[in-house]
Design an enzyme around this catalytic site. Structure first.
Site, mmCIF file in Angstrom:
data_model
loop_
_atom_site.group_PDB
_atom_site.id
_atom_site.type_symbol
_atom_site.label_atom_id
_atom_site.label_comp_id
_atom_site.label_asym_id
_atom_site.label_seq_id
_atom_site.Cartn_x
_atom_site.Cartn_y
_atom_site.Cartn_z
ATOM 1 N N LYS A 16 0.829 -1.213 -0.043
ATOM 2 C CA LYS A 16 0.029 -0.040 0.044
ATOM 3 C C LYS A 16 0.893 1.434 -0.115
ATOM 4 O O LYS A 16 0.522 2.207 -0.696
ATOM 5 C CB LYS A 16 -0.866 0.024 1.105
ATOM 6 C CG LYS A 16 -1.795 -1.120 1.248
ATOM 7 C CD LYS A 16 -2.798 -1.043 2.487
ATOM 8 C CE LYS A 16 -2.182 -1.042 3.890
ATOM 9 N NZ LYS A 16 -1.499 -2.439 4.451
ATOM 10 N N ARG A 91 -9.229 0.925 9.300
ATOM 11 C CA ARG A 91 -8.843 -0.513 9.422
ATOM 12 C C ARG A 91 -9.628 -1.181 10.268
ATOM 13 O O ARG A 91 -9.872 -2.198 10.584
ATOM 14 C CB ARG A 91 -7.707 -0.337 10.257
ATOM 15 C CG ARG A 91 -6.287 -0.773 9.678
ATOM 16 C CD ARG A 91 -5.124 -0.607 10.482
ATOM 17 N NE ARG A 91 -4.023 -1.099 10.042
ATOM 18 C CZ ARG A 91 -2.854 -0.753 9.497
ATOM 19 N NH1 ARG A 91 -3.134 0.535 9.345
ATOM 20 N NH2 ARG A 91 -1.934 -1.501 9.205
ATOM 21 N N ARG A 130 11.475 -6.921 4.547
ATOM 22 C CA ARG A 130 11.485 -5.380 5.177
ATOM 23 C C ARG A 130 12.071 -5.387 6.455
ATOM 24 O O ARG A 130 12.799 -4.443 6.575
ATOM 25 C CB ARG A 130 10.066 -5.004 5.025
ATOM 26 C CG ARG A 130 10.089 -3.325 5.388
ATOM 27 C CD ARG A 130 8.855 -2.847 4.995
ATOM 28 N NE ARG A 130 7.705 -3.238 6.347
ATOM 29 C CZ ARG A 130 6.480 -2.842 6.308
ATOM 30 N NH1 ARG A 130 5.873 -2.442 4.989
ATOM 31 N NH2 ARG A 130 5.542 -3.173 7.247
ATOM 32 N N ARG A 136 12.077 -1.895 11.008
ATOM 33 C CA ARG A 136 11.143 -1.398 11.765
ATOM 34 C C ARG A 136 10.679 -2.108 12.955
ATOM 35 O O ARG A 136 10.712 -3.511 13.212
ATOM 36 C CB ARG A 136 9.843 -1.458 10.800
ATOM 37 C CG ARG A 136 9.272 -0.171 10.648
ATOM 38 C CD ARG A 136 8.108 -0.136 9.653
ATOM 39 N NE ARG A 136 6.894 -0.808 10.221
ATOM 40 C CZ ARG A 136 5.660 -0.881 9.363
ATOM 41 N NH1 ARG A 136 5.667 -0.194 8.215
ATOM 42 N NH2 ARG A 136 4.474 -1.423 9.837
ATOM 43 N N ARG A 147 -0.351 -8.950 13.444
ATOM 44 C CA ARG A 147 -0.779 -8.131 12.361
ATOM 45 C C ARG A 147 -1.768 -8.529 11.388
ATOM 46 O O ARG A 147 -2.740 -8.203 10.840
ATOM 47 C CB ARG A 147 0.125 -7.216 11.880
ATOM 48 C CG ARG A 147 0.600 -6.170 12.685
ATOM 49 C CD ARG A 147 2.302 -5.731 12.512
ATOM 50 N NE ARG A 147 2.655 -5.326 11.100
ATOM 51 C CZ ARG A 147 3.726 -5.340 10.615
ATOM 52 N NH1 ARG A 147 4.827 -6.082 11.287
ATOM 53 N NH2 ARG A 147 3.994 -4.712 9.440
HETATM 54 P P1 ADP Z 1 1.377 -2.205 7.861
HETATM 55 O O1 ADP Z 1 1.480 -1.593 6.633
HETATM 56 O O2 ADP Z 1 2.607 -3.046 8.107
HETATM 57 O O3 ADP Z 1 -0.007 -2.890 8.002
HETATM 58 P P2 ADP Z 1 1.240 0.296 8.981
HETATM 59 O O4 ADP Z 1 2.590 1.095 8.933
HETATM 60 O O5 ADP Z 1 0.051 0.938 8.413
HETATM 61 O O6 ADP Z 1 1.231 -1.196 9.254
HETATM 62 O O7 ADP Z 1 0.881 0.495 10.725
HETATM 63 C C1 ADP Z 1 1.707 0.127 11.640
HETATM 64 C C2 ADP Z 1 0.964 -0.091 12.959
HETATM 65 O O8 ADP Z 1 0.101 0.927 13.314
HETATM 66 C C3 ADP Z 1 -0.085 -1.062 12.856
HETATM 67 O O9 ADP Z 1 0.206 -2.413 13.175
HETATM 68 C C4 ADP Z 1 -1.130 -0.261 14.066
HETATM 69 O O10 ADP Z 1 -0.463 -0.704 15.437
HETATM 70 C C5 ADP Z 1 -1.001 1.122 14.008
HETATM 71 N N1 ADP Z 1 -1.884 1.575 13.055
HETATM 72 C C6 ADP Z 1 -1.870 2.374 11.846
HETATM 73 N N2 ADP Z 1 -3.082 2.458 11.255
HETATM 74 C C7 ADP Z 1 -3.916 2.097 12.232
HETATM 75 C C8 ADP Z 1 -5.539 2.218 12.089
HETATM 76 N N3 ADP Z 1 -5.975 2.915 11.208
HETATM 77 N N4 ADP Z 1 -6.151 1.622 13.029
HETATM 78 C C9 ADP Z 1 -5.329 1.063 14.368
HETATM 79 N N5 ADP Z 1 -4.267 0.961 14.400
HETATM 80 C C10 ADP Z 1 -3.320 1.491 13.313
#
Ligand code: ADP
Length: 189
Positions: A16, A91, A130, A136, A147
């Site tokens: 994404k 989400r 990654r 990260r 996740r």
């Molecule tokens: P990835 O792309 O690996 O799924 P992101 O970088 O989008 O991860 O997000 C990393 C973390 O930030 C998530 O695992 C969560 O803890 C938090 N997070 C990000 N966006 C949201 C959201 N919309 N609702 C709840 N938690 C979020």
């Protein structure tokens, strides 16, 4: 004309962020990534960051209340007036409903939800790679597993949510970055 009020939906590792960046360049509209904003808040040690950090490190979703606040503040900024690419928000169904309410207040509507699909083994492989490159905090095997589970239980229902609203486009996230970008462009036309 391309749609300009967009949401990229997909599991962790679907690409994404990569595709959002390509759309920022081609469409000239901002990427709104709650993950990036939360990581910045953690790095800055702000109140939001302090509240979010433990959830993020464990791979759990941060509470709706925190994330909705962060996203709303961003979407109200001037540069998001003529379009935006949501990445990682909403989400949960509660977040999607909050987004609907906010957009209604702003007098606009989401034009397209691009749901990116990738085979689960491929996803885990990408995230572990990654982890080696970016280091990260949440790219370790235990957090990745959480996740994925969070995604399936809380976020995947949004595919139906946006299908019912008639804005869903499903796109395979496998293959080269360019191939995926082309599919997304087609889906936005
Ligand atoms: P990835 O792309 O690996 O799924 P992101 O970088 O989008 O991860 O997000 C990393 C973390 O930030 C998530 O695992 C969560 O803890 C938090 N997070 C990000 N966006 C949201 C959201 N919309 N609702 C709840 N938690 C979020």
């Amino acid at each position: 004309m391309s749609a300009r009020r967009l949401l990229l939906l997909g599991p962790p590792g679907a690409g994404k962020g990569t595709q959002a960046q390509g759309l920022v360049d081609s469409l000239g509209i901002p990427q709104v990534s709650t993950g990036d904003m939360l990581r910045a808040a953690v790095a800055a040690g702000s109140e939001v960051g302090q509240q979010a950090k433990a959830f993020m490190d464990a791979g759990k979703l941060v509470t709706d209340e925190i994330v909705i606040g962060v996203a709303e503040e961003r979407l109200r900024q001037d540069d998001a007036k003529d379009g935006f690419i949501l990445d990682g928000f909403p989400r949960t169904v509660a977040q999607a409903e909050a987004l609907d309410g906010l957009l209604e207040k702003l007098g606009v509507a989401l034009e397209r939800c691009v749901a990116m699909t990738v085979d689960e083994d491929e996803l885990v492989g990408r995230l572990l790679k990654r982890a080696e490159i970016e280091g990260r905090a949440d790219d370790n095997e235990a957090s990745i597993r959480v996740r994925m589970k969070e995604y399936r239980e809380k976020t995947e229902p949004l595919v139906d949510y946006y299908r019912q609203r008639g804005v869903l486009a499903e796109v395979s996230g496998e293959g080269t970055i360019e191939a995926v970008a082309q599919r997304i462009q087609n889906a936005l036309a």
